[in-house]
Motif scaffolding. Structure first.
Motif, short mmCIF file in Angstrom:
data_model
loop_
_atom_site.label_atom_id
_atom_site.label_comp_id
_atom_site.label_asym_id
_atom_site.label_seq_id
_atom_site.Cartn_x
_atom_site.Cartn_y
_atom_site.Cartn_z
N GLY A 51 0.99 -1.34 -0.07
CA GLY A 51 0.00 0.01 -0.05
C GLY A 51 0.87 1.27 0.14
N ASP A 52 0.91 2.05 0.99
CA ASP A 52 1.42 3.48 1.17
C ASP A 52 2.25 3.27 2.60
N PRO A 53 3.53 2.76 2.57
CA PRO A 53 3.92 2.32 3.93
C PRO A 53 4.49 3.90 4.60
N GLU A 54 4.72 4.56 3.66
CA GLU A 54 5.31 6.17 4.22
C GLU A 54 4.06 6.67 4.93
N ALA A 55 2.92 6.79 4.34
CA ALA A 55 1.55 7.16 5.19
C ALA A 55 1.46 6.50 6.16
N TYR A 56 1.62 5.17 6.36
CA TYR A 56 1.44 4.45 7.75
C TYR A 56 2.49 5.05 8.76
N VAL A 57 3.74 5.08 8.22
CA VAL A 57 4.73 5.52 9.39
C VAL A 57 4.40 6.96 9.62
N ARG A 58 3.75 7.69 9.07
CA ARG A 58 3.65 9.05 9.36
C ARG A 58 2.49 9.19 10.31
N ARG A 59 1.57 8.30 10.12
CA ARG A 59 0.45 8.13 10.87
C ARG A 59 0.81 7.74 12.31
N VAL A 60 1.82 6.52 12.46
CA VAL A 60 2.08 6.05 13.56
C VAL A 60 2.92 7.18 14.48
N MET A 61 3.78 7.88 13.75
CA MET A 61 4.55 9.06 14.07
C MET A 61 3.70 10.00 14.97
N TYR A 62 2.69 10.50 14.21
CA TYR A 62 1.61 11.51 14.79
C TYR A 62 1.08 10.91 16.08
N HIS A 63 0.54 9.86 15.96
CA HIS A 63 -0.12 9.38 16.98
C HIS A 63 0.78 8.73 18.25
N GLN A 64 2.17 8.15 17.98
CA GLN A 64 3.21 8.24 18.98
C GLN A 64 3.51 9.57 19.73
N GLN A 65 3.69 10.54 19.09
CA GLN A 65 3.82 11.77 19.50
C GLN A 65 2.78 12.39 20.58
N VAL A 66 1.60 12.18 20.32
CA VAL A 66 0.64 12.95 21.02
C VAL A 66 0.55 11.76 22.16
N SER A 67 0.70 10.52 22.01
CA SER A 67 0.70 9.57 23.18
C SER A 67 1.95 9.86 24.36
N TRP A 68 3.30 10.48 23.63
CA TRP A 68 4.41 10.79 24.56
C TRP A 68 4.03 12.11 25.35
N TRP A 69 3.29 13.00 24.50
CA TRP A 69 2.80 14.20 25.06
C TRP A 69 1.95 14.05 26.24
N ARG A 70 1.03 13.22 26.34
CA ARG A 70 -0.04 12.80 27.24
C ARG A 70 0.56 12.35 28.18
N ARG A 71 1.72 11.47 28.00
CA ARG A 71 2.24 11.03 29.35
C ARG A 71 3.30 11.77 30.08
N ARG A 72 3.96 12.79 29.43
CA ARG A 72 4.92 13.63 29.91
C ARG A 72 4.38 15.10 30.44
N ARG A 73 3.55 15.58 29.65
CA ARG A 73 2.82 16.83 30.05
C ARG A 73 3.83 17.77 30.56
N PHE A 74 4.98 18.09 30.07
CA PHE A 74 5.96 19.06 30.58
C PHE A 74 6.27 19.82 28.87
N THR A 75 6.67 21.00 29.17
CA THR A 75 7.24 21.73 28.08
C THR A 75 8.68 22.17 28.53
N GLU A 76 9.30 22.40 27.39
CA GLU A 76 10.42 22.98 27.21
C GLU A 76 10.21 24.67 26.66
N ARG A 77 11.05 25.38 27.21
CA ARG A 77 10.94 26.85 26.78
C ARG A 77 12.09 27.30 26.30
N LEU A 78 12.44 27.63 25.15
CA LEU A 78 13.58 28.23 24.57
C LEU A 78 13.21 29.87 24.36
#
Length: 169
Positions: A51-78
């Motif tokens: 199929g379209d494996p690149e689209a699959y990887v991108r979708r996994v990355m987007y969902h994984q990033q949201v999952s990590w963000w929910r677990r950590r809930r901290f922000t770095e400020r530059l």
């Protein structure tokens, strides 16, 4: 490791790495995100390789990033406070300061808002394509995109080019 998966990783990793960086704002986190997404992709490679494996990887990355963000809930400020450039002498660090300001502003968005902006403006996907990747409605994509741009304008007004006013005729 299958030969087709290896070829996919070799050829598409640079583009996927850039997307991961835009989602995380950090090189090390981007590497971790991409590695995690590729590991998940490998488990399902036989099913998605045709199929379209690149689209699959991108979708996994987007969902994984949201999952990590929910677990950590901290922000770095530059914080960036570049000195103003003198007239007639452009400061060579202006481009770097702009990137730092943009990165800091993007980190103040929610993961979903950041994902919408990355997909719409970096990946150049349509609203319908973004909705399909994120698994939401087109209206949700429009709302997150609008809210993200409003937030960016509020936290980093220096990123917005002023529109010259028309002279009255």
């Amino acid at each position: 490791m299958s030969q087709t998966f290896h070829e996919f990783v070799v050829h598409r990793s640079p583009a996927l790495s850039r997307t991961a960086y835009l989602l995380t704002g950090d090189h090390q986190l981007a590497e971790d995100l991409l590695q995690s997404a590729l590991a998940r992709t490998y488990r399902h490679w036989r099913r998605i390789r045709d199929g379209d494996p690149e689209a699959y990887v991108r979708r996994v990355m987007y969902h994984q990033q949201v999952s990590w963000w929910r677990r950590r809930r901290f922000t770095e400020r530059l914080e960036a406070d570049p000195a103003p450039a003198q007239a007639g002498h452009p400061d060579p660090s202006d481009a770097a300061a702009l990137r730092v300001t943009l990165a800091a502003a993007l980190r103040q968005l929610t993961p979903r808002q950041r994902a919408v902006l990355v997909l719409r403006f970096y990946e150049d996907l349509t609203e319908a394509q973004v909705a399909a990747v994120l698994g939401c409605s087109v209206g949700t994509v429009k709302r997150h995109g609008h809210d993200a741009l409003v937030r960016l304008r509020a936290v980093a007004p220096e990123l917005v080019d002023p529109v010259p006013e028309r002279s009255a005729r």
